[in-house]
Write a protein that holds these residues in place. Sequence first.
Motif, PDB file in Angstrom:
ATOM      1  N   MET A   1       0.839  -1.181   0.000  1.00  8.89           N
ATOM      2  CA  MET A   1       0.000   0.000   0.000  1.00  8.89           C
ATOM      3  C   MET A   1       0.880   1.239   0.000  1.00  8.89           C
ATOM      4  O   MET A   1       1.815   1.344   0.766  1.00  8.89           O
ATOM      5  CB  MET A   1      -0.847   0.055   1.272  1.00  8.89           C
ATOM      6  N   ASN A   2       0.493   2.135  -0.833  1.00 11.70           N
ATOM      7  CA  ASN A   2       1.227   3.396  -0.845  1.00 11.70           C
ATOM      8  C   ASN A   2       0.443   4.436  -0.061  1.00 11.70           C
ATOM      9  O   ASN A   2      -0.635   4.191   0.460  1.00 11.70           O
ATOM     10  CB  ASN A   2       1.512   3.834  -2.284  1.00 11.70           C
ATOM     11  N   SER A   3       0.962   5.611   0.026  1.00  9.20           N
ATOM     12  CA  SER A   3       0.363   6.660   0.859  1.00  9.20           C
ATOM     13  C   SER A   3      -0.978   7.141   0.302  1.00  9.20           C
ATOM     14  O   SER A   3      -1.847   7.561   1.062  1.00  9.20           O
ATOM     15  CB  SER A   3       1.332   7.831   1.006  1.00  9.20           C
ATOM     16  N   GLN A   9      -8.352   5.450   2.265  1.00 10.50           N
ATOM     17  CA  GLN A   9      -8.995   4.672   3.317  1.00 10.50           C
ATOM     18  C   GLN A   9      -9.333   5.558   4.522  1.00 10.50           C
ATOM     19  O   GLN A   9     -10.408   5.433   5.114  1.00 10.50           O
ATOM     20  CB  GLN A   9      -8.099   3.519   3.761  1.00 10.50           C
ATOM     21  N   HIS A  10      -8.423   6.447   4.858  1.00 11.15           N
ATOM     22  CA  HIS A  10      -8.645   7.359   5.981  1.00 11.15           C
ATOM     23  C   HIS A  10      -9.830   8.277   5.688  1.00 11.15           C
ATOM     24  O   HIS A  10     -10.690   8.494   6.560  1.00 11.15           O
ATOM     25  CB  HIS A  10      -7.374   8.168   6.262  1.00 11.15           C
ATOM     26  N   VAL A  14     -13.385   8.484   7.756  1.00 14.64           N
ATOM     27  CA  VAL A  14     -13.901   9.752   8.296  1.00 14.64           C
ATOM     28  C   VAL A  14     -15.322   9.997   7.791  1.00 14.64           C
ATOM     29  O   VAL A  14     -16.211  10.376   8.561  1.00 14.64           O
ATOM     30  CB  VAL A  14     -12.962  10.921   7.937  1.00 14.64           C
ATOM     31  N   ALA A  15     -15.539   9.748   6.499  1.00  8.21           N
ATOM     32  CA  ALA A  15     -16.883   9.924   5.941  1.00  8.21           C
ATOM     33  C   ALA A  15     -17.862   8.955   6.603  1.00  8.21           C
ATOM     34  O   ALA A  15     -19.007   9.325   6.921  1.00  8.21           O
ATOM     35  CB  ALA A  15     -16.856   9.716   4.429  1.00  8.21           C
ATOM     36  N   LEU A  16     -17.437   7.720   6.808  1.00 11.57           N
ATOM     37  CA  LEU A  16     -18.289   6.736   7.467  1.00 11.57           C
ATOM     38  C   LEU A  16     -18.622   7.165   8.898  1.00 11.57           C
ATOM     39  O   LEU A  16     -19.765   7.020   9.349  1.00 11.57           O
ATOM     40  CB  LEU A  16     -17.601   5.369   7.469  1.00 11.57           C
ATOM     41  N   ALA A  17     -17.663   7.703   9.598  1.00 13.20           N
ATOM     42  CA  ALA A  17     -17.900   8.171  10.959  1.00 13.20           C
ATOM     43  C   ALA A  17     -18.902   9.326  10.980  1.00 13.20           C
ATOM     44  O   ALA A  17     -19.794   9.369  11.834  1.00 13.20           O
ATOM     45  CB  ALA A  17     -16.584   8.598  11.605  1.00 13.20           C
ATOM     46  N   ILE A  18     -18.776  10.232  10.038  1.00 15.84           N
ATOM     47  CA  ILE A  18     -19.698  11.376   9.973  1.00 15.84           C
ATOM     48  C   ILE A  18     -21.115  10.901   9.654  1.00 15.84           C
ATOM     49  O   ILE A  18     -22.092  11.322  10.284  1.00 15.84           O
ATOM     50  CB  ILE A  18     -19.203  12.413   8.955  1.00 15.84           C
ATOM     51  N   VAL A  19     -21.235  10.000   8.676  1.00 13.10           N
ATOM     52  CA  VAL A  19     -22.547   9.487   8.307  1.00 13.10           C
ATOM     53  C   VAL A  19     -23.175   8.714   9.469  1.00 13.10           C
ATOM     54  O   VAL A  19     -24.374   8.818   9.728  1.00 13.10           O
ATOM     55  CB  VAL A  19     -22.446   8.607   7.037  1.00 13.10           C
ATOM     56  N   SER A  20     -22.369   7.955  10.194  1.00 13.73           N
ATOM     57  CA  SER A  20     -22.912   7.199  11.318  1.00 13.73           C
ATOM     58  C   SER A  20     -23.376   8.128  12.439  1.00 13.73           C
ATOM     59  O   SER A  20     -24.378   7.848  13.106  1.00 13.73           O
ATOM     60  CB  SER A  20     -21.898   6.188  11.838  1.00 13.73           C
TER      61      SER A  20
END
Length: 84
Positions: A1-3, A9-10, A14-20
């Motif tokens: 995996m590169n940066s 993924q990060h 973050v988007a998943l956390a906001i939506v949840s």
Amino acid sequence: MNSEDIEKQHAGLVALAIVSLIAGAACGALGTLFRLSLERADQARDVFIARARSEPVSLDANRSNGYPVTPDSVAPNRRDARYP
């Protein structure tokens, strides 16, 4: 995996956390509204019961004091409850 993959993924996490958080807040608001509606219905039921107990109910439609309860109006409901 590169940066770049790690950053994607990060960003997705973050988007998943906001939506949840938004979904959780919406569910909490809906639950609160449901609970409040149940409390209002309980209060309305208590008022209805108190009023029904304070005034006599007659089976005669001409002397019903605003409560037209007759055998003709009860019979269809009883039939529907017995034979779905």
